[in-house]
Design a protein around this motif. Structure first.
Motif, mmCIF file in Angstrom:
data_model
loop_
_atom_site.group_PDB
_atom_site.id
_atom_site.type_symbol
_atom_site.label_atom_id
_atom_site.label_comp_id
_atom_site.label_asym_id
_atom_site.label_seq_id
_atom_site.Cartn_x
_atom_site.Cartn_y
_atom_site.Cartn_z
ATOM 1 N N PRO A 84 -16.491 -23.846 54.005
ATOM 2 C CA PRO A 84 -16.546 -22.585 54.729
ATOM 3 C C PRO A 84 -16.358 -21.400 53.774
ATOM 4 O O PRO A 84 -15.652 -21.506 52.782
ATOM 5 N N SER A 85 -17.046 -20.303 54.054
ATOM 6 C CA SER A 85 -16.904 -19.074 53.270
ATOM 7 C C SER A 85 -16.404 -17.972 54.183
ATOM 8 O O SER A 85 -16.867 -17.836 55.315
ATOM 9 N N SER A 86 -15.478 -17.203 53.675
ATOM 10 C CA SER A 86 -14.916 -16.091 54.442
ATOM 11 C C SER A 86 -14.928 -14.837 53.582
ATOM 12 O O SER A 86 -14.854 -14.910 52.359
ATOM 13 N N HIS B 15 -12.616 -13.306 57.734
ATOM 14 C CA HIS B 15 -13.530 -13.693 58.808
ATOM 15 C C HIS B 15 -14.642 -14.554 58.217
ATOM 16 O O HIS B 15 -15.059 -14.334 57.082
ATOM 17 N N PRO B 16 -15.154 -15.521 59.002
ATOM 18 C CA PRO B 16 -16.240 -16.374 58.501
ATOM 19 C C PRO B 16 -17.465 -15.538 58.113
ATOM 20 O O PRO B 16 -17.800 -14.551 58.772
ATOM 21 N N LEU B 17 -18.103 -15.939 57.030
ATOM 22 C CA LEU B 17 -19.283 -15.229 56.528
ATOM 23 C C LEU B 17 -20.357 -15.092 57.606
ATOM 24 O O LEU B 17 -21.050 -14.073 57.668
ATOM 25 N N GLU B 18 -20.460 -16.073 58.486
ATOM 26 C CA GLU B 18 -21.497 -16.017 59.527
ATOM 27 C C GLU B 18 -21.352 -14.769 60.404
ATOM 28 O O GLU B 18 -22.330 -14.246 60.914
ATOM 29 N N PRO C 180 -25.263 -10.740 59.877
ATOM 30 C CA PRO C 180 -26.166 -9.803 60.567
ATOM 31 C C PRO C 180 -25.828 -8.342 60.256
ATOM 32 O O PRO C 180 -26.720 -7.506 60.118
ATOM 33 N N LEU C 181 -24.538 -8.061 60.116
ATOM 34 C CA LEU C 181 -24.122 -6.691 59.815
ATOM 35 C C LEU C 181 -24.442 -6.321 58.371
ATOM 36 O O LEU C 181 -24.860 -5.191 58.083
ATOM 37 N N MET D 175 -13.606 -16.516 45.011
ATOM 38 C CA MET D 175 -14.718 -16.518 44.069
ATOM 39 C C MET D 175 -15.096 -15.129 43.570
ATOM 40 O O MET D 175 -16.097 -14.970 42.882
ATOM 41 N N GLY D 176 -14.325 -14.128 43.907
ATOM 42 C CA GLY D 176 -14.624 -12.783 43.429
ATOM 43 C C GLY D 176 -15.518 -12.023 44.382
ATOM 44 O O GLY D 176 -15.731 -12.408 45.520
ATOM 45 N N PHE D 177 -16.052 -10.914 43.888
ATOM 46 C CA PHE D 177 -16.889 -10.037 44.706
ATOM 47 C C PHE D 177 -18.075 -10.784 45.303
ATOM 48 O O PHE D 177 -18.703 -11.594 44.640
ATOM 49 N N TYR D 178 -18.364 -10.477 46.552
ATOM 50 C CA TYR D 178 -19.601 -10.927 47.189
ATOM 51 C C TYR D 178 -20.378 -9.663 47.512
ATOM 52 O O TYR D 178 -19.946 -8.851 48.325
ATOM 53 N N VAL D 179 -21.487 -9.452 46.800
ATOM 54 C CA VAL D 179 -22.332 -8.287 47.055
ATOM 55 C C VAL D 179 -23.597 -8.816 47.709
ATOM 56 O O VAL D 179 -24.446 -9.430 47.061
#
Length: 161
Positions: free
Chosen positions: A46-48, A58-61, A65-66, A28-32
Motif C-alpha cells: 500500500p502507498s499513502s 491517506h491511501p494514494l488511491e 483523481p485530485l 520513500m521521499g517526495f512524490y511529485v
C-alpha cells in the motif's frame, strides 16, 4: 531506482521482523505526481501520501483523481486545492523547470545539524540544490506549488554525514 526501492523495503521488513516494532513503514521521499520519474513510488502498495496541511496519511488511491486535476491538493481542506496543471510531456519530464526569482528567493529548506539543531536556509544555498537529482525534485515541487505556496512552505531535508 526500482531495485533500490525494493531493497529498502526489504531492509525495513527485516528490521521490523527482527524486533523493531516501530519500523512498520518505509518513507520513500517526495512524490511529485506530475513528474513521471517520481511516479514509480506509487507502484508500491500500500502507498499513502501525507496531507500537506493536517499531516494525516491517506491511501494514494484517494489522491490520484485530485492530483490529476489540481497542482496542489489537500484532502483535509479541499477548498485550498489549486487549479491548473503544468504542461509536462513524457519527453521533457526530466527537464528542470525555470523558476522565477521570486520563488528562488523565498523558498527555504529546513536543514538539521549533526547535533540535532535545525535552521532554515534558502533553497539555492542548500547542499541539495547543488545535487542534480535533488535539484530537479526540488525545482519540480516548487514549480508545482507556484509562487504563493512556495514562499510559505518549508522543505525538510535531513543533514547527510
Amino acid at each position: 531506482m526500482k531495485l533500490s526501492a525494493l531493497r529498502e523495503a526489504s531492509l525495513a521488513k527485516e528490521m521490523h521482523d527482527a524486533g523493531l516494532a516501530d519500523m512498520g513503514y518505509l518513507y520513500m521521499g517526495f512524490y511529485v505526481h506530475s513528474c513521471t520519474k517520481m511516479r514509480y513510488k506509487g507502484d508500491y502498495v500500500p502507498s499513502s501520501l501525507a496531507d500537506p496541511e493536517e499531516y494525516t496519511w491517506h491511501p494514494l488511491e484517494q489522491w490520484q483523481p485530485l492530483l490529476d486535476k489540481y497542482r496542489y491538493v489537500s484532502l483535509s481542506h479541499p477548498e485550498h486545492n489549486l487549479q491548473g496543471l503544468p504542461d509536462v510531456s513524457e519527453n521533457d519530464s526530466a527537464q528542470e523547470p525555470e523558476l522565477p526569482a521570486s520563488i528562488l528567493s523565498a523558498a527555504q529548506i529546513i536543514q538539521t545539524g549533526r547535533r540535532g539543531g535545525a535552521v532554515a536556509v534558502p533553497v539555492i544555498t542548500s547542499p541539495q540544490w547543488r545535487r542534480p537529482a535533488e535539484r530537479l525534485a526540488i525545482s519540480t515541487l516548487l514549480n508545482e506549488l507556484g509562487p504563493e505556496l512556495a514562499a510559505e512552505v518549508l522543505l525538510y531535508m535531513a543533514h547527510e554525514v
